[in-house]
Design a protein around this motif. Sequence first.
Motif, mmCIF file in Angstrom:
data_model
loop_
_atom_site.group_PDB
_atom_site.id
_atom_site.type_symbol
_atom_site.label_atom_id
_atom_site.label_comp_id
_atom_site.label_asym_id
_atom_site.label_seq_id
_atom_site.Cartn_x
_atom_site.Cartn_y
_atom_site.Cartn_z
ATOM 1 N N GLY A 42 34.782 -22.006 47.461
ATOM 2 C CA GLY A 42 36.206 -22.366 47.587
ATOM 3 C C GLY A 42 36.240 -24.077 47.516
ATOM 4 O O GLY A 42 37.466 -24.552 47.501
ATOM 5 N N LEU A 43 35.183 -24.660 47.287
ATOM 6 C CA LEU A 43 35.075 -26.272 46.949
ATOM 7 C C LEU A 43 35.558 -26.665 45.789
ATOM 8 O O LEU A 43 35.463 -26.045 44.820
ATOM 9 N N PRO A 44 36.647 -27.545 45.683
ATOM 10 C CA PRO A 44 37.202 -27.917 44.393
ATOM 11 C C PRO A 44 36.185 -28.651 43.564
ATOM 12 O O PRO A 44 35.054 -28.805 43.881
ATOM 13 N N GLU A 45 36.499 -28.232 42.272
ATOM 14 C CA GLU A 45 35.328 -28.289 41.222
ATOM 15 C C GLU A 45 35.054 -29.741 41.218
ATOM 16 O O GLU A 45 33.811 -30.229 41.097
ATOM 17 N N ALA A 46 35.795 -30.607 41.109
ATOM 18 C CA ALA A 46 35.584 -32.258 41.039
ATOM 19 C C ALA A 46 34.615 -32.516 42.237
ATOM 20 O O ALA A 46 33.443 -33.179 41.927
ATOM 21 N N VAL A 47 34.739 -31.898 43.442
ATOM 22 C CA VAL A 47 34.034 -32.279 44.388
ATOM 23 C C VAL A 47 32.366 -31.673 44.225
ATOM 24 O O VAL A 47 31.420 -32.234 44.522
#
Length: 258
Positions: A42-47
């Motif tokens: 679920g981590l944002p793609e940019a992160v």
Amino acid sequence: MRTNPEKHETNGPEQSLVYGKNPVTELLKSGAGVDTVLLSEGLPEAVASYYVALAKQAGAVVKRVHPNKLRLSCGTDSHQGVAAYASSISYVGLDDLLAIARDKGEPPFLVLADGVEDPHNLGAIIRSALLCGAHGVVIPKRGGAAVTPTVLKSSAGAAARLPVARVANIGESIRRLKEQGVFVYCADMDGQPLEKADLTGAVALVMGSEGKGVSPLVRKLCDGAVSLAMAGRGTGVDSFNVSVAAGIILYEIARQRR
């Protein structure tokens, strides 16, 4: 730094699971041995992309995992979607490797990995280096695989027996070796045939990355280059695997040194 000690590899040393964005970032930038980075699905793609890039520089494998699995591994919900397994590996200095050769009354015989990224390849290279009588292996702090449990396993334990130096700059290490009278060869497809090279005396072998080989700067710093004859030219398979090539060249060095 938040950690949760546990066994990650059955055949490797005990590791600590470090979790949280800042602790994992510090760990990856520190140059310490990191085997695997766990990223929540679920981590944002940019992160996620940021940690993938850091992991690549540290020579670590990235695994995307379900948030619940990450919570169970960390034992807490405060992991922030990021965790990493840090292994307890002790490195030596370049001077230590030269001292080992000196104490044995032998001319130095070293192997340098210039950007070898696959831990299985690095493990295989270390295994061949040990069996061929090398005094140690040199790896970079950035841009290559570290000695992790995966490397230990791939080396059949050789990485726990053969000293490994982790240096800030491979090129500077080559300069220092040359100052100590060590003749530095690299493996390069444009080099002289292996069987024609004089590999006796104080010698170091540089093996390059899987995709690009030895970097241009490192190639210029080397005293010479050796190549392997191949029967499969024109088939689309234009080179040996880096660990296979290393094994062949290291065996020839060992043969000549005998």
